[in-house]
Scaffold this motif. Sequence first.
Motif, PDB file in Angstrom:
ATOM      1  N   PHE A   1       3.709   0.204   6.035  1.00  0.00           N
ATOM      2  CA  PHE A   1       2.345  -0.260   6.303  1.00  0.00           C
ATOM      3  C   PHE A   1       1.335   0.881   6.268  1.00  0.00           C
ATOM      4  N   ARG A   2       1.740   2.040   6.772  1.00  0.00           N
ATOM      5  CA  ARG A   2       0.824   3.188   6.725  1.00  0.00           C
ATOM      6  C   ARG A   2       0.546   3.586   5.275  1.00  0.00           C
ATOM      7  N   ASN A   3       1.589   3.652   4.474  1.00  0.00           N
ATOM      8  CA  ASN A   3       1.417   4.059   3.081  1.00  0.00           C
ATOM      9  C   ASN A   3       0.680   3.013   2.256  1.00  0.00           C
ATOM     10  N   ALA A   4       0.794   1.742   2.655  1.00  0.00           N
ATOM     11  CA  ALA A   4       0.140   0.665   1.918  1.00  0.00           C
ATOM     12  C   ALA A   4      -1.262   0.361   2.445  1.00  0.00           C
ATOM     13  N   GLY A   5      -1.680   1.049   3.496  1.00  0.00           N
ATOM     14  CA  GLY A   5      -3.005   0.820   4.063  1.00  0.00           C
ATOM     15  C   GLY A   5      -3.124  -0.477   4.829  1.00  0.00           C
ATOM     16  N   LEU A   6      -2.015  -0.947   5.407  1.00  0.00           N
ATOM     17  CA  LEU A   6      -2.018  -2.230   6.113  1.00  0.00           C
ATOM     18  C   LEU A   6      -1.874  -2.088   7.622  1.00  0.00           C
ATOM     19  N   ILE A   7      -1.660  -0.882   8.099  1.00  0.00           N
ATOM     20  CA  ILE A   7      -1.256  -0.673   9.492  1.00  0.00           C
ATOM     21  C   ILE A   7      -2.264  -1.265  10.481  1.00  0.00           C
TER      22      ILE A   7
END
Length: 258
Positions: free
Chosen positions: A159-165
């Motif tokens: 999620f952090r890498n995908a910008g969803l966190i």
Amino acid sequence: MTRFLPIALLAGCLVLGMGSSAHAAEPEQTLSRPKVIIFDVNETLLDLAPLKKSVGQALGGREDLLPLWFSTMLHYSLVETVSHEYHSFGEIGTAALMMVAETRGIELSYQEAKKAIVTPLRSLPPHPDVVNGLRALKADGYRIVSLTNSSSLGVETQFRNAGLIDLFEKRYSVDSVKKFKPHPAPYQAALEDLGVQADEVLMVAAHAWDVAGAKNVGLQTAFIARPGKVLYPNVAKPDYVVSDLTQLVKVLRSTPAR
């Protein structure tokens, strides 16, 4: 008492690469607006294309073997669940990749198999409809959480890498119950922690076996018909079938409030 889904359930719904399901959006019966939306992660929100390429390279260029690897991984996650064993999804995925390689006469070490899976999994991109769809659902007042067969640390990294966190209130993993979806325990654990009733929650997934497991527990369900995904015809249909999150937002906006 919740009825456990049989192993035979997976026979028709774990196979990838088939034609897409129909894109009918309306439920068969009138539903109340859910309070919480639970999202599956891999394939539902995140695109597996980089993983397909990595697994193909590990298997000597055989990207066509990704469906076999994925279904083998899911098969043995269920085997571990019903036999009261537990390894992480990453460990099972690595073992499954080695099994596929062996059946094809391809030499592949444990470390090579692990690298082929873990590295791309950490940085899968979201599908194009995901970010705007999640933002719209949050703006409409829904509580947004996730529930995955992956580890807690793994999904946080994804999620952090995908910008969803920041778009999710909570992230649930089968780590807490050591039983993989579609066993009832992961869904029930999420419901208990959220403090809501099953019919107040909508489970969204691109996997027929996941929506079947959620429906078995009493949740509302939505199937996202990502390319190559089809429904399993021997269980109850999901309440919604949509092509992407954009369509899901539109459908839910026409659902009456509780």
